[in-house]
Scaffold this active site. Structure first.
Site, short mmCIF file in Angstrom:
data_model
loop_
_atom_site.label_atom_id
_atom_site.label_comp_id
_atom_site.label_asym_id
_atom_site.label_seq_id
_atom_site.Cartn_x
_atom_site.Cartn_y
_atom_site.Cartn_z
N ASP A 1 0.72 -1.12 0.02
CA ASP A 1 -0.10 -0.06 0.00
C ASP A 1 0.87 1.18 0.25
O ASP A 1 1.96 1.29 0.56
CB ASP A 1 -0.97 -0.13 1.36
CG ASP A 1 -1.95 0.92 1.23
OD1 ASP A 1 -2.36 1.64 0.07
OD2 ASP A 1 -2.79 1.01 2.05
N GLY A 2 0.23 2.32 -0.71
CA GLY A 2 1.01 3.70 -0.49
C GLY A 2 1.62 4.06 -2.02
O GLY A 2 2.29 5.03 -2.04
N ASN A 3 1.54 3.42 -3.04
CA ASN A 3 1.88 3.72 -4.19
C ASN A 3 1.41 5.13 -4.67
O ASN A 3 2.14 6.03 -5.19
CB ASN A 3 1.43 2.89 -5.25
CG ASN A 3 2.19 1.36 -5.22
OD1 ASN A 3 3.05 1.27 -4.31
ND2 ASN A 3 1.64 0.50 -5.85
N ARG B 1 0.10 7.73 -2.74
CA ARG B 1 0.66 8.83 -2.10
C ARG B 1 2.24 8.87 -2.30
O ARG B 1 2.58 10.27 -2.28
CB ARG B 1 0.56 8.57 -0.36
CG ARG B 1 -0.68 8.74 0.11
CD ARG B 1 -1.10 7.87 1.32
NE ARG B 1 -1.37 6.52 1.28
CZ ARG B 1 -1.55 5.88 2.01
NH1 ARG B 1 -1.15 5.98 3.37
NH2 ARG B 1 -1.78 4.42 1.81
N ARG C 1 -0.68 8.55 -10.19
CA ARG C 1 -0.42 7.46 -9.42
C ARG C 1 0.23 6.26 -10.07
O ARG C 1 0.66 5.28 -9.44
CB ARG C 1 -1.77 6.99 -9.12
CG ARG C 1 -2.84 7.97 -8.32
CD ARG C 1 -4.15 7.71 -8.15
NE ARG C 1 -4.27 6.30 -7.60
CZ ARG C 1 -4.14 6.20 -6.39
NH1 ARG C 1 -4.00 7.13 -5.35
NH2 ARG C 1 -4.31 4.87 -5.80
N SER D 1 -7.09 -6.01 -6.12
CA SER D 1 -8.52 -6.33 -5.34
C SER D 1 -9.51 -6.48 -6.38
O SER D 1 -9.69 -5.71 -7.18
CB SER D 1 -8.76 -5.67 -4.09
OG SER D 1 -9.47 -4.38 -4.26
N THR D 2 -10.67 -7.14 -5.95
CA THR D 2 -12.21 -6.99 -6.61
C THR D 2 -12.70 -5.68 -6.51
O THR D 2 -13.38 -4.90 -7.37
CB THR D 2 -13.03 -7.98 -6.35
OG1 THR D 2 -13.07 -8.00 -4.77
CG2 THR D 2 -12.88 -9.51 -6.60
N ASN E 1 -10.65 -2.68 -6.67
CA ASN E 1 -10.07 -1.88 -7.22
C ASN E 1 -10.49 -1.68 -8.72
O ASN E 1 -9.97 -0.61 -9.14
CB ASN E 1 -8.38 -2.49 -7.57
CG ASN E 1 -7.48 -2.32 -6.16
OD1 ASN E 1 -6.57 -3.01 -6.02
ND2 ASN E 1 -8.07 -1.45 -5.47
N ARG F 1 -5.62 -2.26 8.16
CA ARG F 1 -6.66 -2.92 7.64
C ARG F 1 -6.25 -4.17 6.78
O ARG F 1 -5.28 -4.13 6.28
CB ARG F 1 -7.49 -2.19 6.78
CG ARG F 1 -8.40 -0.88 7.33
CD ARG F 1 -9.19 -0.34 6.03
NE ARG F 1 -8.60 0.16 5.16
CZ ARG F 1 -7.93 1.31 5.02
NH1 ARG F 1 -8.00 2.11 6.12
NH2 ARG F 1 -7.28 1.83 4.10
N SER G 1 -8.55 -5.43 4.48
CA SER G 1 -9.06 -5.01 3.19
C SER G 1 -9.42 -6.18 2.37
O SER G 1 -9.08 -6.30 1.07
CB SER G 1 -8.08 -4.13 2.48
OG SER G 1 -7.74 -2.83 3.00
C1 FPP Z 1 -1.94 0.19 -3.15
O1 FPP Z 1 -1.46 1.74 -3.34
C2 FPP Z 1 -1.42 -0.53 -4.40
C3 FPP Z 1 -2.29 -1.03 -5.56
C4 FPP Z 1 -3.69 -1.15 -5.54
C5 FPP Z 1 -1.55 -2.18 -6.17
C6 FPP Z 1 -0.39 -2.70 -6.05
C7 FPP Z 1 0.35 -3.03 -7.14
C8 FPP Z 1 1.68 -2.87 -7.47
C9 FPP Z 1 2.75 -2.96 -6.28
C10 FPP Z 1 2.38 -3.05 -8.90
C11 FPP Z 1 1.64 -4.11 -9.57
C12 FPP Z 1 1.96 -5.55 -9.00
C13 FPP Z 1 2.40 -6.63 -9.79
C14 FPP Z 1 2.48 -7.73 -9.24
C15 FPP Z 1 3.34 -6.38 -11.14
P1 FPP Z 1 -2.49 2.65 -3.47
O2 FPP Z 1 -2.63 3.05 -4.99
O3 FPP Z 1 -3.94 2.33 -2.97
O4 FPP Z 1 -1.60 3.85 -2.84
P2 FPP Z 1 -2.47 4.94 -1.99
O5 FPP Z 1 -3.28 4.22 -0.78
O6 FPP Z 1 -1.22 5.83 -1.48
O7 FPP Z 1 -3.46 5.80 -2.67
#
Ligand code: FPP
Length: 255
Positions: free
Chosen positions: A28-30, A32, A41, A73-74, A76, A202, A204
Site C-alpha cells: 500500500d502507498g503507491n 501517496r 498514480r 482487489s475486486t 480496485n 486494515r 481489506s
Molecule cells: C496500493 O497503493 C497498491 C495497489 C492497489 C496496487 C499494488 C500493485 C503493485 C505494487 C504493482 C503491480 C503488481 C504486480 C504484481 C506487477 P494505492 O494506489 O492504494 O496507494 P495510496 O493508498 O497511497 O493511494
C-alpha cells in the site's frame, strides 16, 4: 478437489514443511508516494513493481519460502479506468519481462483471484506463468489479482456444496482443514505473517480465512520505498512475537 489451479501441489512436496515461512504483503502507498513527487498514480505503481522485485529477491535470502502479494482487489475496479488499465499493463509487463528469470531461479508462481472480468491477454500471461513455473519449488510467489477473500470463501463453500449434492462428500466431512482445501490458496503452508505498508491498519478483504493465526506487522513505509531492509525489520518484529495458537505459554502450569 478444489476449483483453483493446483500445480502448487507438485512442487510443495519437495519443500520441507517445517521450514516453511509464509508471508503475505498488502503493498500500500503507491498513490501517496507518487503524489509526494507531483506525479500521477501510475508512476507510484511502476516504482511499486521495482519494490516488489527487490522484496522477492530479499525474501528468499531472509528465509521466506512462500510469499503472497495483493496486486489487485475486486474493489480496485472502482478506480479510474486509466489507472486500472495501467495496473493490468504493469502486471503483464512484469510477467513477460520477469518470467524467464523467475522460472530459472526456481520460483513457482501462482496467480489467484477471479478470472471473470480479466482481459484475454492477462489470462494468457497467467497461463504461461503457471505452465512455465509449475515444477519449481525453491520459492513460491502467489499473486492475488482480482481477488477478494469473501468471494473466495463463498466459491469454496459452493464447491463443497456441489460435492455434497453429487454424493461425493457428506456434510460432516467438512472441517476447517478440509475447507481450506476448497480455497484458491489451497496447498500453501499456514500463513505466518501479514505485512501492510503505508501506515494503514486494515485487512481489506485479503486472506480472511488464511490469516486466522497470522501475526500482523504494520509499517509506515510507502510501498515503492520497500526493500530487503524493510522486510527484515518486519521479520525481526515477527520473531519477537510469541505465537501460542490459542494455547498458553510453554512451561505454564495449570492452576
Ligand atoms: C496500493 O497503493 C497498491 C495497489 C492497489 C496496487 C499494488 C500493485 C503493485 C505494487 C504493482 C503491480 C503488481 C504486480 C504484481 C506487477 P494505492 O494506489 O492504494 O496507494 P495510496 O493508498 O497511497 O493511494
Amino acid at each position: 478437489m478444489p476449483s483453483g489451479p493446483d500445480h502448487i501441489a507438485e512442487g510443495k512436496a519437495a519443500l520441507d514443511g517445517s521450514k516453511a515461512l509464509h508471508v503475505a504483503i498488502i503493498m500500500d502507498g503507491n498513490g501517496r508516494w507518487a503524489k509526494a513527487r507531483h506525479q500521477i498514480r501510475t508512476f507510484g505503481h511502476k516504482a511499486g513493481v521495482d519494490a516488489l522485485k527487490k522484496t522477492i529477491t530479499a525474501a528468499g535470502d531472509l528465509g521466506v519460502t512462500h510469499m503472497t502479494v495483493f496486486a489487485f482487489s475486486t474493489e480496485n475496479w472502482r478506480r479510474p479506468a486509466a489507472e486500472v488499465s495501467d495496473l493490468m499493463g504493469l502486471l503483464k509487463a512484469f510477467i513477460r519481462s520477469d518470467l524467464d528469470r523467475l522460472a530459472r531461479e526456481g520460483v513457482c508462481v501462482r496467480i489467484i483471484g477471479q478470472r471473470d472480468g480479466l482481459p484475454a491477454d492477462i489470462l494468457s500471461c497467467i497461463h504461461d506463468a503457471h505452465e512455465r513455473t509449475r515444477h519449481n519449488s525453491r520459492f513460491f510467489l502467489q499473486v492475488a489479482l482480482n481477488y477478494g477473500a469473501q468471494a473466495d470463501i463463498v466459491e469454496g463453500a459452493k464447491a463443497f456444496a456441489r460435492r455434497v449434492q453429487s454424493g461425493e462428500a457428506r456434510i460432516d466431512d467438512l472441517t476447517p482443514d478440509a475447507f481450506g482445501g476448497f480455497l484458491s490458496t489451497h496447498g500453501l503452508p499456514t500463513l505466518d505473517l501479514v505485512i501492510r505498508t503505508s501506515g494503514e491498519h486494515r485487512l481489506s478483504n485479503f486472506l480472511l480465512w488464511e490469516a486466522a493465526y497470522a501475526e500482523f506487522v504494520f509499517q509506515d513505509i510507502l510501498w515503492p520505498d520497500y526493500d530487503g531492509a524493510a522486510l527484515k525489520a518486519a521479520l525481526d518484529e515477527f520473531y519477537r512475537r510469541e505465537r501460542r495458537f490459542g494455547a498458553v505459554e510453554a512451561g505454564h502450569v495449570p492452576a
